[in-house]
Scaffold this motif. Structure first.
Motif, PDB file in Angstrom:
ATOM      1  N   ASP A 103       0.863  -1.180   0.000  1.00 47.68           N
ATOM      2  CA  ASP A 103       0.000   0.000   0.000  1.00 47.68           C
ATOM      3  C   ASP A 103       0.902   1.232   0.000  1.00 47.68           C
ATOM      4  O   ASP A 103       1.522   1.549   1.017  1.00 47.68           O
ATOM      5  CB  ASP A 103      -0.884  -0.012   1.247  1.00 47.68           C
ATOM      6  N   PRO A 104       1.018   1.954  -1.120  1.00 42.93           N
ATOM      7  CA  PRO A 104       1.989   3.055  -1.204  1.00 42.93           C
ATOM      8  C   PRO A 104       1.745   4.179  -0.198  1.00 42.93           C
ATOM      9  O   PRO A 104       2.690   4.764   0.319  1.00 42.93           O
ATOM     10  CB  PRO A 104       1.859   3.546  -2.645  1.00 42.93           C
ATOM     11  N   ARG A 105       0.483   4.477   0.083  1.00 42.05           N
ATOM     12  CA  ARG A 105       0.203   5.525   1.072  1.00 42.05           C
ATOM     13  C   ARG A 105       0.670   5.086   2.459  1.00 42.05           C
ATOM     14  O   ARG A 105       1.311   5.861   3.189  1.00 42.05           O
ATOM     15  CB  ARG A 105      -1.289   5.855   1.090  1.00 42.05           C
ATOM     16  N   ARG A 157      12.372   7.665  -5.448  1.00 43.26           N
ATOM     17  CA  ARG A 157      11.505   6.740  -4.713  1.00 43.26           C
ATOM     18  C   ARG A 157      10.280   7.454  -4.151  1.00 43.26           C
ATOM     19  O   ARG A 157       9.181   6.878  -4.129  1.00 43.26           O
ATOM     20  CB  ARG A 157      12.296   6.069  -3.589  1.00 43.26           C
ATOM     21  N   ASP A 160       7.890   7.970  -6.999  1.00 38.47           N
ATOM     22  CA  ASP A 160       7.242   6.704  -7.341  1.00 38.47           C
ATOM     23  C   ASP A 160       6.128   6.366  -6.351  1.00 38.47           C
ATOM     24  O   ASP A 160       5.008   6.019  -6.752  1.00 38.47           O
ATOM     25  CB  ASP A 160       8.287   5.586  -7.364  1.00 38.47           C
ATOM     26  N   LEU A 161       6.413   6.480  -5.058  1.00 41.62           N
ATOM     27  CA  LEU A 161       5.408   6.139  -4.051  1.00 41.62           C
ATOM     28  C   LEU A 161       4.223   7.098  -4.087  1.00 41.62           C
ATOM     29  O   LEU A 161       3.065   6.672  -3.987  1.00 41.62           O
ATOM     30  CB  LEU A 161       6.038   6.143  -2.655  1.00 41.62           C
ATOM     31  N   THR A 162       4.488   8.391  -4.211  1.00 42.81           N
ATOM     32  CA  THR A 162       3.383   9.351  -4.213  1.00 42.81           C
ATOM     33  C   THR A 162       2.514   9.193  -5.453  1.00 42.81           C
ATOM     34  O   THR A 162       1.284   9.307  -5.377  1.00 42.81           O
ATOM     35  CB  THR A 162       3.902  10.798  -4.114  1.00 42.81           C
ATOM     36  N   ARG A 163       3.129   8.917  -6.582  1.00 41.17           N
ATOM     37  CA  ARG A 163       2.353   8.694  -7.806  1.00 41.17           C
ATOM     38  C   ARG A 163       1.476   7.452  -7.667  1.00 41.17           C
ATOM     39  O   ARG A 163       0.295   7.461  -8.036  1.00 41.17           O
ATOM     40  CB  ARG A 163       3.298   8.537  -8.997  1.00 41.17           C
ATOM     41  N   ARG A 164       2.057   6.383  -7.124  1.00 41.87           N
ATOM     42  CA  ARG A 164       1.274   5.154  -6.964  1.00 41.87           C
ATOM     43  C   ARG A 164       0.198   5.303  -5.888  1.00 41.87           C
ATOM     44  O   ARG A 164      -0.797   4.577  -5.894  1.00 41.87           O
ATOM     45  CB  ARG A 164       2.201   3.983  -6.631  1.00 41.87           C
ATOM     46  N   ALA A 165       0.405   6.266  -4.983  1.00 40.55           N
ATOM     47  CA  ALA A 165      -0.608   6.526  -3.956  1.00 40.55           C
ATOM     48  C   ALA A 165      -1.755   7.380  -4.485  1.00 40.55           C
ATOM     49  O   ALA A 165      -2.770   7.543  -3.803  1.00 40.55           O
ATOM     50  CB  ALA A 165       0.039   7.220  -2.761  1.00 40.55           C
ATOM     51  N   GLY A 166      -1.592   7.939  -5.698  1.00 43.44           N
ATOM     52  CA  GLY A 166      -2.676   8.704  -6.294  1.00 43.44           C
ATOM     53  C   GLY A 166      -2.365  10.149  -6.606  1.00 43.44           C
ATOM     54  O   GLY A 166      -3.234  10.878  -7.102  1.00 43.44           O
TER      55      GLY A 166
END
Length: 214
Positions: A103-105, A157, A160-166
């Motif tokens: 879960d990226p968030r 990184r 990447d995480l923030t983009r995948r979190a939405g």
């Protein structure tokens, strides 16, 4: 046995510690390991500029000749130390994010929770890679290259995480990067009892604002 950049084989790794009793732990450890570990500790405790090769060799119970047989220069020794610290940092990152079920968030929040816990440890003197970036700002310095590449990977990184979190753009990654950088500096100057205590809460507020719009 160690090899220099030129490819010449040298015997520094097997040299006994200067003054160490035969059979003692220090006498059995490779000289390269003693020098590396001593340099790492001294650089972190006192700063890279403040520690000379004479001090490192003496504390490691080795000679300057042995130091230079294993590391072509102090600059290369610093770079080797930083590379090891970077590897340890990414191992920490992977361990922290692995607990969040992809879960990226949640991973973002876990990173800043763990970052705050680490930063509030009284034995922590800031991020060694950030400290090195401040001390060694000469372009092309081997250690400066390591620090800059680490920062670029950290930002990558976070993006990447923030983009995948939405996140629809990089504004959240920018804000979190600035928060982490500022917290690292505040830990060094204001200590574990300063603003660094609010880094996890601040990260959650930024994440909520950018992802939930409130």
């Amino acid at each position: 046995m160690a090899t220099r950049n030129s490819g010449d084989v040298v015997g520094g790794d097997t040299e006994a510690a200067v003054g160490a009793p035969p059979g003692s732990p220090a006498s059995k450890r490779p000289a390269r390991d003693r020098i590396f570990e001593t340099a790492r500790e001294l650089f972190y405790q006192h700063g890279i500029r403040a520690v000379g090769v004479e001090t490192i060799a003496a504390e490691a119970e080795a000679t300057k000749m042995t130091l230079y047989r294993n590391f072509p220069s102090k600059d290369e020794l610093v770079a080797e130390v930083l590379r090891e610290q970077e590897r340890e940092y990414w191992a920490w990152w992977e361990e922290v994010t692995a607990c969040c079920c992809a879960d990226p968030r949640a991973q973002l929040e876990a990173i800043f929770d763990a970052f705050e816990t680490k930063a509030c440890n009284k034995d922590v003197l800031g991020c060694p890679l950030s400290n090195a970036a401040i001390e060694l700002h000469e372009e092309g310095h081997p250690a400066q290259v390591v620090s800059v590449n680490y920062k670029k990977e950290l930002y990558r990184r976070l993006v990447d995480l923030t983009r995948r979190a939405g996140a629809k753009d990089d504004d959240l990654a920018d804000a979190l990067m600035l928060l982490m950088e500022g917290a690292s500096g505040a830990r060094v100057t204001l200590g574990a009892g300063g603003p660094v205590r609010a880094v996890a809460r601040s990260a959650r507020a930024l994440i909520k604002y950018h992802l939930d719009g409130c």
